[in-house]
Motif scaffolding. Structure first.
Motif, short mmCIF file in Angstrom:
data_model
loop_
_atom_site.label_atom_id
_atom_site.label_comp_id
_atom_site.label_asym_id
_atom_site.label_seq_id
_atom_site.Cartn_x
_atom_site.Cartn_y
_atom_site.Cartn_z
N ASP A 455 0.84 -1.20 0.00
CA ASP A 455 0.00 0.00 0.00
C ASP A 455 0.87 1.25 0.00
O ASP A 455 0.54 2.25 -0.65
CB ASP A 455 -0.97 -0.01 1.20
CG ASP A 455 -0.30 -0.33 2.53
OD1 ASP A 455 0.69 -1.07 2.54
OD2 ASP A 455 -0.77 0.16 3.57
N ASN A 483 -2.42 -4.61 1.13
CA ASN A 483 -2.72 -3.55 2.09
C ASN A 483 -2.75 -4.12 3.51
O ASN A 483 -3.76 -4.68 3.95
CB ASN A 483 -4.07 -2.90 1.74
CG ASN A 483 -4.36 -1.68 2.57
OD1 ASN A 483 -3.68 -1.40 3.55
ND2 ASN A 483 -5.39 -0.94 2.18
N ASP A 559 -7.58 -3.46 -4.13
CA ASP A 559 -7.09 -3.14 -2.79
C ASP A 559 -7.47 -4.31 -1.88
O ASP A 559 -8.62 -4.43 -1.45
CB ASP A 559 -7.74 -1.83 -2.33
CG ASP A 559 -7.38 -1.48 -0.89
OD1 ASP A 559 -6.50 -2.14 -0.31
OD2 ASP A 559 -8.00 -0.54 -0.35
N ARG A 561 -7.27 -6.16 1.55
CA ARG A 561 -7.02 -5.84 2.95
C ARG A 561 -6.49 -7.08 3.66
O ARG A 561 -7.20 -8.08 3.82
CB ARG A 561 -8.30 -5.33 3.62
CG ARG A 561 -8.94 -4.14 2.90
CD ARG A 561 -8.10 -2.89 3.03
NE ARG A 561 -8.59 -1.79 2.22
CZ ARG A 561 -9.50 -0.90 2.62
NH1 ARG A 561 -10.05 -0.99 3.83
NH2 ARG A 561 -9.85 0.09 1.82
#
Length: 564
Positions: A455, A483, A559, A561
């Protein structure tokens, strides 16, 4: 009669060196050049394509990625002193990556400006520590000779960047047109390897009980990959390959794995146990991993760069250094070894091969089993994410990797078996992967390009600038953001210090990112496809959807997580 200018000479010299793209962030000094290139292309004459980037750090990393795919020298234009400053840490990536690149900028003619030491201001000091050469061009000098010499320096081994800076108005100055078109710079070949040194290397390798081959840059020449396979098979030596190039097929029984950098906190296999290490086109990684050779181990180093960018191998250097082109030395060494292998030695090598083959199979089976065990873990496991990436891509996909904390997951779970299908960052400016993916895609528009990055790397990769350029020029790629919602490297170091000092976690400097940018929304704002993934069951479907978008021509950002 049409006027011939330094701008025309610039275009002609670039054509002579097969430069088909110029990555640039423009200033007023390049308006005349832009006009000349536009006129040439409209008239059907050969001229490089101008690729506009909105931040100066992006063209440097884009040119870096373009070189890693095309093998061609690169040209970057930035605006004056300010643009030079803005290139930042990407210059170290270019230097340590041995990228043949000519960077040009203008300078302000101010003879009265001085530094705090009361010395004349020197614009090239900004970049000098990361260049092979820099040169200040006077207003009355012709560009064709200077630029051809810059290409000669940049393309001579060890290759690297050259910085030229010129006065404003210089490119528009009329000059005499050369009687003959510019020719490519003459590059002197490397010397042939010393036969005595090759013989000594062969003896050391055949006498070794636990030889190890390590390589970092050999794969920049695609033909080296097959040559390395033959060499490794000849002496049944395992191969530890760096993360910057695809040097050795990861599915080959002699592949020990990919070298880990310090951030992975995983030891490198084979180094401590080896009695002879053959290092081929190898530099130490910018953050060395865990593992040092035994004091009595012999190190043979084959490389074009005797200084290895100023960094000794494992803090001690080589016992035998062979300064030569690995494309010639590796096949020659392999032939010499074959001639010297006795029938008794051949049986010993066969037994070692069988043992290494079993270890390779069992190690990879363990990696796969671990990833599969993380299939339902929340938050998403990096090993499960990488296992899904491996399933979603094909063998021809170009993976542009710059992960740190999670680099072991990438290197263990994502197989790379073909030359040119793995690109990595050789130094520590972590904004590299976004621009490098852009450049790689522009160099190979027919290939699928997938970036695996942190990230932090996404943020420092100037995503709005990179995505804007990628959308403008139709250079679609997929960026998978690992991320971990925090500065993982910093947090791990803090925890180690706190444990030593007897402090509790509450004293940790805040290393989490509690308020995260919406990276998917940033992608959408730039005309790309963006999606946030938080559930492990969504990872593979999200990857397949994103790759479908990329293959249809849309840039994509996932993205994902992860846990800390």
């Amino acid at each position: 009669m049409e006027t011939y200018t330094n701008a025309d000479a610039f275009v002609d010299v670039l054509n002579a060196h097969s430069v088909d793209k110029i990555f640039f962030n423009p200033g007023g000094e390049f308006i005349g050049l832009q006009s000349r290139i536009a006129q040439s292309r409209l008239a059907g004459r050969e001229a490089p394509q101008l690729v506009l980037c909105l931040d100066e750090s992006v063209p440097v990393s884009a040119a870096h990625g373009s070189y890693m795919i095309s093998g061609k020298p690169q040209v970057v234009l930035v605006h004056s002193e300010l643009g030079t400053l803005q290139m930042g840490g990407n210059l170290q990536n270019v230097q340590w990556g041995r990228v043949p690149m000519v960077i040009m900028a203008a300078y302000q003619a101010d003879d009265h400006r001085t530094t705090w030491r009361q010395e004349p201001y020197d614009q090239a000091w900004i970049v000098r520590g990361n260049m092979k050469r820099d040169r200040r061009i006077a207003g009355d000098e012709d560009l064709d000779v200077i630029l051809t010499e810059a290409f000669r320096i940049a393309c001579t081994e060890p290759t690297g960047p050259v910085y030229l800076y010129f006065p404003f108005g210089y490119l528009e100055r009329a000059i005499d047109k050369p009687a003959t078109p510019p020719a490519p710079a003459k590059i002197a070949p490397l010397p042939a390897a010393d036969p005595a040194a090759l013989g000594e290397a062969a003896d050391l390798l055949l006498d070794a009980l636990n030889p190890l081959i390590v390589t970092g840059f050999a794969g920049r020449h695609p033909e080296n990959v097959d040559a390395l396979v033959r060499l490794a098979e000849t002496i049944s030596a395992p191969v530890l390959t760096g993360q910057v190039w695809m040097n050795f097929p990861s599915d080959h029984p002699l592949c020990l794995g990919m070298e880990q950098i310090g951030g992975s906190r995983k030891p490198n296999p084979g180094i401590a146990e080896a009695d002879v290490i053959l290092a081929i086109d190898y530099d130490m990684p910018y953050v060395a991993g865990i593992g040092m050779p035994a004091p009595g181990a012999k190190i043979i180093h084959i490389d074009v760069d005797p200084l290895t960018n100023g960094r000794l191998l494992w803090e001690r250097g080589a016992d035998l250094f062979i300064n030569a082109d690995s494309r010639l030395v590796v096949p020659a060494l392999e032939r010499l070894l074959r001639q010297r292998i006795t029938s008794e030695k051949r049986h010993e090598l066969h037994e070692r091969y069988r043992r290494l083959e079993t270890e390779h199979r069992e190690t990879r089976r363990g990696w796969r089993a671990f990833a599969q065990s993380q299939e339902s873990q929340e938050p998403v496991s990096p090993d499960w994410l990488c296992r899904c990436i491996d399933q979603a891509i094909d063998a021809d996909t170009i993976v542009v990797n710059h992960t740190i904390s999670h680099c072991a997951s990438v290197t263990e779970q994502i197989e790379r078996t073909k030359p040119g299908t793995l690109l990595g960052c050789p130094a520590g400016a972590i904004g590299w992967a976004m621009g490098a993916s852009l450049g790689a895609k522009m160099a190979a528009p027919e290939k699928t390009v997938v970036a695996t990055l942190t990230d932090g790397g996404f943020v420092w990769g100037c995503p709005t600038s990179t995505l804007w350029t990628a959308v403008k020029y139709g250079a679609s790629f997929l960026a998978v953001v690992f991320n971990n919602r925090g500065y993982g490297i910093l947090r791990g170091s803090q925890e180690q210090v706190l444990a030593v000092d007897g402090l509790t976690e509450e004293y940790i400097f805040e290393a989490g990112v509690e308020f995260m940018p919406d990276y998917a929304a940033i992608a959408g704002a730039c005309g790309a496809y963006g999606r946030t993934v938080e559930e492990p069951a969504d990872v593979l479907p999200a990857l397949r959807e994103a790759l479908a978008r990329v293959r249809a021509g849309q840039v994509a950002v996932l993205d994902v997580r992860l846990g800390r």
